[in-house]
Write an enzyme that holds these catalytic residues in place. Structure first.
Site, PDB file in Angstrom:
ATOM      1  N   TYR A   1       0.792  -4.719 -20.114  1.00 54.19           N
ATOM      2  CA  TYR A   1       1.424  -5.015 -18.832  1.00 54.19           C
ATOM      3  C   TYR A   1       0.520  -4.620 -17.667  1.00 54.19           C
ATOM      4  O   TYR A   1       0.478  -5.310 -16.643  1.00 54.19           O
ATOM      5  CB  TYR A   1       2.790  -4.312 -18.755  1.00 54.19           C
TER       6      TYR A   1
ATOM      7  N   HIS B   1       0.859  -1.188   0.000  1.00 57.30           N
ATOM      8  CA  HIS B   1       0.000   0.000   0.000  1.00 57.30           C
ATOM      9  C   HIS B   1       0.893   1.233   0.000  1.00 57.30           C
ATOM     10  O   HIS B   1       1.694   1.422   0.918  1.00 57.30           O
ATOM     11  CB  HIS B   1      -0.911   0.016   1.224  1.00 57.30           C
TER      12      HIS B   1
ATOM     13  N   HIS C   1       1.353   5.649  -1.209  1.00 58.04           N
ATOM     14  CA  HIS C   1       0.725   6.924  -1.545  1.00 58.04           C
ATOM     15  C   HIS C   1       1.487   7.540  -2.713  1.00 58.04           C
ATOM     16  O   HIS C   1       1.687   8.749  -2.759  1.00 58.04           O
ATOM     17  CB  HIS C   1       0.753   7.881  -0.350  1.00 58.04           C
TER      18      HIS C   1
END
Length: 220
Positions: free
Chosen positions: A127, A100, A102
């Site tokens: 891709y 995860h 940002h």
């Protein structure tokens, strides 16, 4: 549960690999400050980066270890977003790791109006289709809101990656390396999407996507 993740030696290796890949993401500007978190599945639980930890300065011995009830077993206090990872693992038995971030371009896309909530990035390259497939958008929840876990569960049953509105992506993979590569592919596709906003584009069509799905046995 994967038979390859079954010994103390494997756990030690995965700790080192997580630290190495976290440093790589940080060094290339994909994780600023203490943002982002990474986890990996073990035979007796999972490892997660600690809360407020910089991905560029992780210590293998201090990674948080949790059991499958979310109980903290050892290491530093886990990321406050542990519930995101747990929700994804519980819905995707084949997930060996979750990333995860940002990262700038995918976070920028997550702030845009008018996105298709079922598929918020177009299939610009094969891709992206191969590593991500369809990318659903999860409506905005404040950081730490436990109801976000249920929103992720609803999408993770069919999707290995989701984009959190005004936040960033959560990406699973069969291994740490696979999850990182898929996250990087998502970020590059977000970058292409933003670069091409005012230009006519030619995303892959349905037949081309079906051909990829058949050739590479994709579940999309």
């Amino acid at each position: 549960m994967s038979a390859m993740i079954s010994t103390g030696r494997d756990e030690a290796r995965l700790r080192e690999e997580l630290v190495e890949l976290g440093r790589s993401l940080f060094d290339r500007g994909l994780s600023a400050g203490s943002s982002g978190n990474i986890s990996v599945r073990l035979d007796d639980g999972w490892l997660l980066t600690p809360t407020n930890a910089c991905l560029g300065r992780l210590d293998p011995a201090r990674l948080a270890k949790l059991d499958w009830n979310g109980r903290h077993l050892s290491g530093d206090a886990p990321s406050k977003e542990a519930f995101l990872h747990r929700a994804m693992y519980e819905e995707r038995a084949g997930a060996g790791a979750i990333v995860h971030l940002h990262a700038s371009h995918s976070a920028a896309v997550s702030c845009m109006c008018g996105l298709n909530h079922d598929d918020c990035l177009p299939p610009l390259t094969p891709y992206f289709v191969m590593k991500i497939g369809r990318l659903p958008l999860i409506p905005y929840h404040r950081p730490g809101d436990p109801s976000l876990a249920e929103a992720i569960r609803g999408r993770a049953r069919k999707h290995g990656a989701v984009l959190l509105a005004n936040h960033g992506p959560v990406v699973s993979g069969a291994s740490l390396e696979a999850a990182v590569y898929a996250t990087e592919e998502l970020e590059e596709t977000a970058k292409l999407f933003l670069l091409l906003r005012n230009a006519p584009t030619s995303p892959l069509n349905a037949a081309q996507i079906e051909e990829l799905a058949a050739a590479f046995q994709l579940d999309i």
